[in-house]
Design a protein around this motif. Structure first.
Motif, PDB file in Angstrom:
ATOM      1  N   ILE A  52       1.264  16.664 -25.817  1.00  0.00           N
ATOM      2  CA  ILE A  52       1.089  18.100 -26.079  1.00  0.00           C
ATOM      3  C   ILE A  52       0.801  18.839 -24.777  1.00  0.00           C
ATOM      4  O   ILE A  52       1.350  19.910 -24.528  1.00  0.00           O
ATOM      5  CB  ILE A  52      -0.030  18.337 -27.117  1.00  0.00           C
ATOM      6  N   LYS A  53      -0.040  18.254 -23.910  1.00  0.00           N
ATOM      7  CA  LYS A  53      -0.319  18.887 -22.616  1.00  0.00           C
ATOM      8  C   LYS A  53       0.954  19.015 -21.793  1.00  0.00           C
ATOM      9  O   LYS A  53       1.191  20.037 -21.160  1.00  0.00           O
ATOM     10  CB  LYS A  53      -1.358  18.080 -21.842  1.00  0.00           C
ATOM     11  N   SER A  54       1.774  17.980 -21.813  1.00  0.00           N
ATOM     12  CA  SER A  54       3.030  18.008 -21.067  1.00  0.00           C
ATOM     13  C   SER A  54       3.969  19.079 -21.613  1.00  0.00           C
ATOM     14  O   SER A  54       4.570  19.841 -20.853  1.00  0.00           O
ATOM     15  CB  SER A  54       3.697  16.636 -21.132  1.00  0.00           C
ATOM     16  N   ILE A  55       4.080  19.135 -22.933  1.00  0.00           N
ATOM     17  CA  ILE A  55       4.950  20.135 -23.563  1.00  0.00           C
ATOM     18  C   ILE A  55       4.453  21.541 -23.254  1.00  0.00           C
ATOM     19  O   ILE A  55       5.232  22.431 -22.913  1.00  0.00           O
ATOM     20  CB  ILE A  55       5.027  19.897 -25.085  1.00  0.00           C
ATOM     21  N   LEU A  56       3.132  21.733 -23.359  1.00  0.00           N
ATOM     22  CA  LEU A  56       2.579  23.057 -23.096  1.00  0.00           C
ATOM     23  C   LEU A  56       2.740  23.462 -21.638  1.00  0.00           C
ATOM     24  O   LEU A  56       3.044  24.617 -21.344  1.00  0.00           O
ATOM     25  CB  LEU A  56       1.113  23.119 -23.510  1.00  0.00           C
ATOM     26  N   SER A  57       2.550  22.519 -20.716  1.00  0.00           N
ATOM     27  CA  SER A  57       2.709  22.882 -19.306  1.00  0.00           C
ATOM     28  C   SER A  57       4.171  23.194 -18.998  1.00  0.00           C
ATOM     29  O   SER A  57       4.461  24.148 -18.271  1.00  0.00           O
ATOM     30  CB  SER A  57       2.176  21.781 -18.392  1.00  0.00           C
TER      31      SER A  57
END
Length: 154
Positions: free
Chosen positions: A4-9
Motif C-alpha cells: 500500500i505504501k508503494s502504491i500510494l507513493s
C-alpha cells in the motif's frame, strides 16, 4: 502494508506530475497564475490519494475513480463540513477542461502504443466508435436541454 505504501507513493508522484502538467496548461492556456490554482490542485491530489487508498483498503470490488468521485462529492456538499465552501471555492479556480488534458494525453499514448491492434479493428470498429461518441454527445446534449428547460434556465 508495504504494498500500500508503494502504491500510494507511486500514485502520489503520478498525481504531482499530472498536477504540474495541469498547472502549466492552465497558466499557458488560460493565463491564470499557478498560485491561484495551486490550492485547488492540492485538494484534487488529496482526494485522489484518498480514493486510491480506499480502493486498496475496502474489500469491495469498486474502482478507485468511483471512490475519488464519492470523496469529492462528500467533501463538497454544502454545510456538511465547515470547509466545504472553501473547498468548492478553491476547486472552482481550476478550469474543468484543463483536467481533461492529461487524461487525453494518456489515452493518446495508450492508443499510440497499440497502434497495430487499433488498425486490426478496421473501419467497422471506427464506425462503431464514431456512432458511440456521437450518440453519447447527442444524448448528453438532449438531457441537458431538457433539464435546463425544466428548471427555467433557458
Amino acid at each position: 502494508m508495504d504494498k500500500i505504501k508503494s502504491i500510494l507513493s507511486d500514485s502520489f508522484m503520478a498525481f504531482v506530475v499530472v498536477s504540474f502538467i495541469m498547472t502549466l496548461g492552465i497558466w499557458v492556456g488560460y493565463g491564470t497564475s499557478p498560485l491561484v490554482v495551486l490550492p485547488g490542485l492540492v485538494i484534487y491530489v488529496f482526494i485522489c490519494i484518498v480514493g486510491v487508498l480506499l480502493a486498496r483498503i475496502v474489500p469491495v470490488p469498486f474502482p478507485a475513480v468511483g471512490w475519488v468521485a464519492i470523496v469529492g462529492i462528500i467533501l463538497s456538499v454544502p454545510g456538511l463540513f465547515p470547509w466545504s465552501a472553501s473547498f468548492v471555492s478553491y476547486s472552482d479556480k481550476v478550469p474543468f477542461l484543463a483536467t481533461a488534458t492529461p487524461a487525453l494525453a494518456y489515452a493518446g499514448i495508450a492508443v499510440g502504443k497499440d497502434w497495430s491492434k487499433f488498425k486490426k479493428i478496421g473501419w467497422k470498429g471506427i464506425l462503431v466508435c464514431f456512432l458511440v461518441f456521437s450518440g453519447t454527445f447527442i444524448g448528453s446534449a438532449a438531457v441537458a436541454e431538457i433539464i435546463l428547460r425544466l428548471t427555467g434556465a433557458i
